[in-house]
Design an enzyme around this catalytic site. Structure first.
Site, PDB file in Angstrom:
ATOM      1  N   GLU A 141       0.816  -1.205   0.000  1.00 15.59           N
ATOM      2  CA  GLU A 141       0.000   0.000   0.000  1.00 15.59           C
ATOM      3  C   GLU A 141       0.857   1.265   0.000  1.00 15.59           C
ATOM      4  O   GLU A 141       0.529   2.247  -0.677  1.00 15.59           O
ATOM      5  CB  GLU A 141      -0.945   0.006   1.205  1.00 15.59           C
ATOM      6  CG  GLU A 141      -2.001  -1.081   1.173  1.00 15.59           C
ATOM      7  CD  GLU A 141      -2.930  -0.987  -0.029  1.00 15.59           C
ATOM      8  OE1 GLU A 141      -3.146   0.151  -0.532  1.00 15.59           O
ATOM      9  OE2 GLU A 141      -3.427  -2.032  -0.478  1.00 15.59           O
ATOM     10  N   GLU A 187       0.283   3.745  -3.126  1.00 17.54           N
ATOM     11  CA  GLU A 187      -0.378   5.024  -2.878  1.00 17.54           C
ATOM     12  C   GLU A 187       0.592   6.198  -2.771  1.00 17.54           C
ATOM     13  O   GLU A 187       0.213   7.327  -3.064  1.00 17.54           O
ATOM     14  CB  GLU A 187      -1.232   4.935  -1.613  1.00 17.54           C
ATOM     15  CG  GLU A 187      -2.386   3.941  -1.740  1.00 17.54           C
ATOM     16  CD  GLU A 187      -3.418   4.078  -0.636  1.00 17.54           C
ATOM     17  OE1 GLU A 187      -3.115   4.721   0.386  1.00 17.54           O
ATOM     18  OE2 GLU A 187      -4.527   3.536  -0.810  1.00 17.54           O
TER      19      GLU A 187
END
Length: 218
Positions: free
Chosen positions: A99, A103
């Site tokens: 993640e 991101e």
């Protein structure tokens, strides 16, 4: 009470259970729960695979944050990089590393568990593990192609103390962001051997610490 309080696992009998709705990632379950007095009552709650979040702290004391539109609350919120545990039994550290890469296009060399939480235990079984990531650097390779709401995300690095002030002023509302920055503030300002028994760096658990709420293979 003497000593440090701790939550304890407990499971009351369920006489029946149905799933009136099952979505792509989450669902709704209705359990008929037998109370200690023998009465039976229905409890509706969201079923959730679990999540991970990352408080990534750089060498200048700034936190990597994302600003994203959240339709249920009709707000654009500042948040930590986070995501679902999409794969059953997935190692949460690996999910958190993914993640942070997807991101924020960032990698980290030092990982610790900051805290574990049930986000809304009265209405959901969602469990979230929040990691502290340090020794940051730019990730290698191409950036992940964001889609839907994520395609409109804003990325920033904000000083930790500014985030703490924003939470206390009621200006930042994402629960995991608030939990993460206040927990880290307690860690960095704590004095483990002081009269108030602060947190301190020694309170942090290893990145692979057990997580009973979402067990994973060692």
């Amino acid at each position: 009470m003497s000593g440090r309080p701790a939550d304890t696992p407990e499971e009351w009998p369920v006489s029946s259970s149905t799933a009136p709705f099952t979505g792509h990632k989450t669902g709704v379950r209705t359990d008929r729960v037998v109370m200690p007095d023998g009465s039976v009552h229905g409890r509706d709650y969201q079923t959730h695979p679990g999540s991970v979040a990352v408080l990534a702290l750089d060498g200048d004391g700034r936190v990597v944050v994302l600003r994203q539109y959240r339709h249920p609350v009709r707000h654009r919120l500042w948040e930590l990089p986070a995501g679902l545990l999409d794969v059953p039994g997935e190692n949460p550290l690996h999910a958190a590393q993914r993640e942070l890469y997807e991101e924020a296009h960032v990698k980290a060399e030092d990982w610790r568990v900051l805290t574990d939480v049930y986000t809304s235990p009265g209405g959901s079984d969602e469990a979230v593990r929040v990691f502290l990531a340090r020794e940051l650097s730019a990730a290698e390779g191409e950036r992940y192609e964001a889609m839907e709401e994520e395609a409109d995300m804003e990325l920033a690095r904000v000083p930790l103390d500014a985030l703490v002030r924003g939470v206390l002023a009621g200006e930042l509302h994402n629960g995991i962001l608030a939990l993460g920055v206040l927990a880290l503030h307690a860690v960095l300002t704590g004095e483990p051997d002081g009269p108030r028994g602060g947190a301190g760096e020694g309170a942090l658990r290893p990145a692979q610490a057990p997580w009973p709420a979402r067990p994973y293979p060692a």
